[in-house]
Scaffold this motif. Structure first.
Motif, short mmCIF file in Angstrom:
data_model
loop_
_atom_site.label_atom_id
_atom_site.label_comp_id
_atom_site.label_asym_id
_atom_site.label_seq_id
_atom_site.Cartn_x
_atom_site.Cartn_y
_atom_site.Cartn_z
N HIS A 1 7.17 5.68 1.62
CA HIS A 1 5.67 5.79 1.21
C HIS A 1 5.10 4.61 1.27
CE1 HIS A 1 5.41 10.20 1.50
NE2 HIS A 1 6.09 10.31 0.41
N TYR A 2 5.80 3.31 1.36
CA TYR A 2 5.22 2.05 0.94
C TYR A 2 5.18 1.22 2.20
CZ TYR A 2 5.32 3.53 -3.74
OH TYR A 2 5.10 4.36 -4.99
N HIS B 1 4.64 -4.13 -10.09
CA HIS B 1 5.35 -2.82 -10.55
C HIS B 1 6.51 -2.38 -9.41
CE1 HIS B 1 3.34 -2.18 -14.24
NE2 HIS B 1 1.85 -2.07 -13.63
N TYR B 2 6.63 -3.44 -8.61
CA TYR B 2 7.77 -2.83 -7.57
C TYR B 2 8.61 -4.05 -7.48
CZ TYR B 2 4.73 1.24 -6.83
OH TYR B 2 3.96 2.25 -7.05
N HIS B 3 9.96 -3.54 -7.36
CA HIS B 3 11.08 -4.64 -7.20
C HIS B 3 11.87 -3.98 -5.88
CE1 HIS B 3 11.25 -6.68 -11.36
NE2 HIS B 3 10.10 -6.02 -11.26
N VAL C 1 15.15 -3.77 -4.11
CA VAL C 1 16.65 -3.61 -4.59
C VAL C 1 17.47 -3.97 -3.66
CG1 VAL C 1 18.26 -1.71 -5.35
CG2 VAL C 1 16.01 -1.73 -6.36
N ARG D 1 0.77 -1.03 0.07
CA ARG D 1 0.23 0.08 0.11
C ARG D 1 1.01 1.28 -0.06
NH1 ARG D 1 -5.34 -1.53 0.40
NH2 ARG D 1 -6.10 0.60 0.66
N ASP E 1 14.16 -2.15 2.58
CA ASP E 1 15.33 -2.33 1.44
C ASP E 1 14.73 -1.17 0.43
OD1 ASP E 1 16.64 -4.60 1.55
OD2 ASP E 1 14.83 -5.67 1.74
N SER E 2 15.62 -0.64 -0.48
CA SER E 2 15.28 0.56 -1.55
C SER E 2 14.30 -0.37 -2.49
CB SER E 2 16.66 0.82 -2.22
OG SER E 2 17.31 1.44 -1.33
N LEU E 3 13.57 0.65 -2.85
CA LEU E 3 12.63 -0.06 -4.07
C LEU E 3 12.68 0.72 -5.41
CD1 LEU E 3 8.88 0.15 -2.41
CD2 LEU E 3 10.01 -2.01 -3.04
N ARG E 4 12.20 0.09 -6.55
CA ARG E 4 12.24 0.79 -7.73
C ARG E 4 10.78 0.28 -8.37
NH1 ARG E 4 16.99 3.03 -8.80
NH2 ARG E 4 16.52 3.57 -10.84
N TYR E 5 10.22 1.41 -8.94
CA TYR E 5 8.95 1.22 -9.92
C TYR E 5 9.48 0.60 -11.39
CZ TYR E 5 4.64 2.31 -12.23
OH TYR E 5 3.54 2.34 -12.82
N VAL E 6 8.74 -0.53 -11.77
CA VAL E 6 9.34 -0.85 -12.90
C VAL E 6 7.99 -0.99 -13.78
CG1 VAL E 6 10.07 -3.12 -14.06
CG2 VAL E 6 10.94 -2.56 -11.96
N LYS E 7 8.05 -0.51 -15.10
CA LYS E 7 7.03 -0.52 -15.89
C LYS E 7 7.60 -0.81 -17.44
CE LYS E 7 2.71 1.51 -17.08
NZ LYS E 7 1.73 2.65 -16.86
N VAL F 1 1.39 4.92 1.19
CA VAL F 1 1.15 5.77 2.37
C VAL F 1 1.44 7.04 2.30
CG1 VAL F 1 1.18 5.82 4.88
CG2 VAL F 1 1.20 3.54 3.83
N ARG G 1 11.04 4.87 -0.51
CA ARG G 1 10.34 3.62 0.17
C ARG G 1 9.65 3.82 1.21
NH1 ARG G 1 16.30 1.60 2.22
NH2 ARG G 1 16.63 3.20 3.64
N ILE H 1 9.12 -1.32 4.83
CA ILE H 1 10.05 -1.87 4.04
C ILE H 1 11.33 -1.33 4.31
CG2 ILE H 1 10.80 -2.11 1.41
CD1 ILE H 1 7.92 -1.92 0.61
N GLU I 1 11.51 0.23 -18.44
CA GLU I 1 11.82 1.49 -17.64
C GLU I 1 11.73 0.91 -16.19
OE1 GLU I 1 12.45 4.64 -19.29
OE2 GLU I 1 12.84 3.36 -20.91
N ASN I 2 12.57 1.79 -15.36
CA ASN I 2 12.28 1.64 -13.97
C ASN I 2 12.87 2.90 -13.42
OD1 ASN I 2 15.01 0.93 -12.57
ND2 ASN I 2 14.85 -0.22 -14.56
N THR I 3 12.35 3.25 -12.21
CA THR I 3 12.78 4.62 -11.50
C THR I 3 12.81 4.22 -9.82
OG1 THR I 3 10.38 5.46 -11.35
CG2 THR I 3 11.92 6.07 -12.97
N ALA I 4 13.67 4.92 -9.35
CA ALA I 4 13.59 4.79 -7.69
C ALA I 4 12.25 5.44 -7.18
CB ALA I 4 14.97 5.65 -7.29
N GLU J 1 21.05 7.36 -11.40
CA GLU J 1 19.96 7.83 -12.12
C GLU J 1 19.58 9.34 -12.04
OE1 GLU J 1 15.71 5.66 -12.12
OE2 GLU J 1 16.25 6.84 -10.21
#
Lengths: 222, 222
Positions: free
Chosen positions: B153-154, A153-155, A157, A139, B136-142, A141, B151, B134, B145-148, A188
């Motif tokens: 907010h999740y 859509h989230y990985h 890292v 979610r 760990d660091s997260l990346r949004y993948v589409k 937040v 974390r 969370i 493409e992917n972007t930082a 990035e």
């Protein structure tokens, strides 16, 4: 290309409420940091190891190396104010035109395949970062509001995040931003696209005592 | 308010490439599902337990209950095509004006505090879902493409997701959507805001053999 790895152990362990910093805690009787370094020299016997360590831990590290008869050669440099500054210190010891991996000291469970695949992808494409899928629902937040997001859509890292050294050194000349939670974010922000490769799920960062207990088990699996 | 829990064990274990479905795998010599049910009856001795189980596993479950002398009373209903349909089957056995928790059978490590806090918050506010940050660091993948992403907010969502039964039953009258990966999403699609409460990090969903090995250790900690 010649290979370097910067092992980042700048912190001093306050998050575990322990006198022993997390990178010195024991897994199978051996400090986490020694497991971590050994992963890389096992994957690439010729790799150059740079250890970034909080200055006040140097003596303790020397004592541990003696006690555990740990003889893997490594260059030592001081940790900085934040992770970003620690990595920057490490990068000063890395020449141009090599591939450099930047790895959390607290990730002793990185697999041979993750190391080899990430370095190989970075050599070919300029950078590579291992990641794994999220198996739980997520979610988003913001303040008191929150909404479901599509976890596909989230990985998550991991490290080692690997780079052509020229590229990452240039990126680290930029001013520091608090958003930089990892090194791929720095690259990035410098305008490069990040390449993700598959990590290994066991490659957790040891942050809490629970993680340490988990790591003690996982080390037998990888 | 009276309390119900729906334990969702609709699947038949194909993700672990094993003949034994994950909810029947052993932790400390006892099937995962028995650990899970016992958490709830330990927290609330008067709770009504509804088990949603794939029909073809009913005989095996009966045999296991006999073998392990498992005598906690529970109502049994059939699993559906997806998790959503399994939960819907369970909800048909829940009366109005109670608090119902919906819990993954494969989460045997939910803590007493998580159960009690989530039910209490749902009783007071209509719904509540446990979640953890969370680390760990997260990346949004589409696509490629992917972007930082930040974390902070999740949140990773766990179960039991708890609800006033009237509310969640109404929400489940809506048509099924593949985006519904959990029950809070169903309620959210019905127009309600979701309340997050603190879960416990050990409360992992057992999806892989690695998770099972981790669970064997964590069960000693909670």
């Amino acid at each position: 290309m010649k290979k370097y790895v910067i092992i980042v152990a700048g912190g001093s362990g306050s998050r575990m409420n322990s006198d022993v910093p997390k990178q010195f805690m024991l897994i199978e009787g051996k400090p986490v940091l020694m497991h971590t370094i050994t992963r890389f020299t096992a994957a690439f016997p010729e790799i150059t190891v740079i250890l970034v360590l909080a200055k006040q831990l140097n003596d303790e590290w020397a004592t541990l190396c003696k006690k555990h008869d740990f003889k893997i050669p490594h260059q030592l440099t001081d940790g900085g104010e934040t992770r970003y500054h620690s990595v920057k210190n490490g990068l000063e010891l890395v020449p141009d035109a090599v591939v450099v991996g930047i790895h959390d000291a607290a990730r002793p469970l990185v697999s041979d395949a993750t190391i080899k695949n990430t370095f190989a992808a970075a050599e070919e494409r300029g950078n590579a970062t291992p990641s794994v899928l999220i198996s739980d629902s997520l979610r988003y937040v913001k303040g008191v509001e929150n909404t479901a997001v599509d976890r596909n859509h989230y990985h998550i890292v991991q490290t080692p995040q690997c780079f052509h050294s020229d590229l990452i050194k240039k990126a680290f000349l930029k001013a520091y931003k608090p958003e930089f939670t990892d090194d791929a974010s720095v690259l990035e922000a410098f305008g490069e696209k990040i390449n993700l490769v598959e990590g290994n799920r066991e490659n957790i960062k040891i942050t809490t005592t629970m993680d340490l207990v988990i790591a003690e088990v996982l080390v037998k699996l990888i």
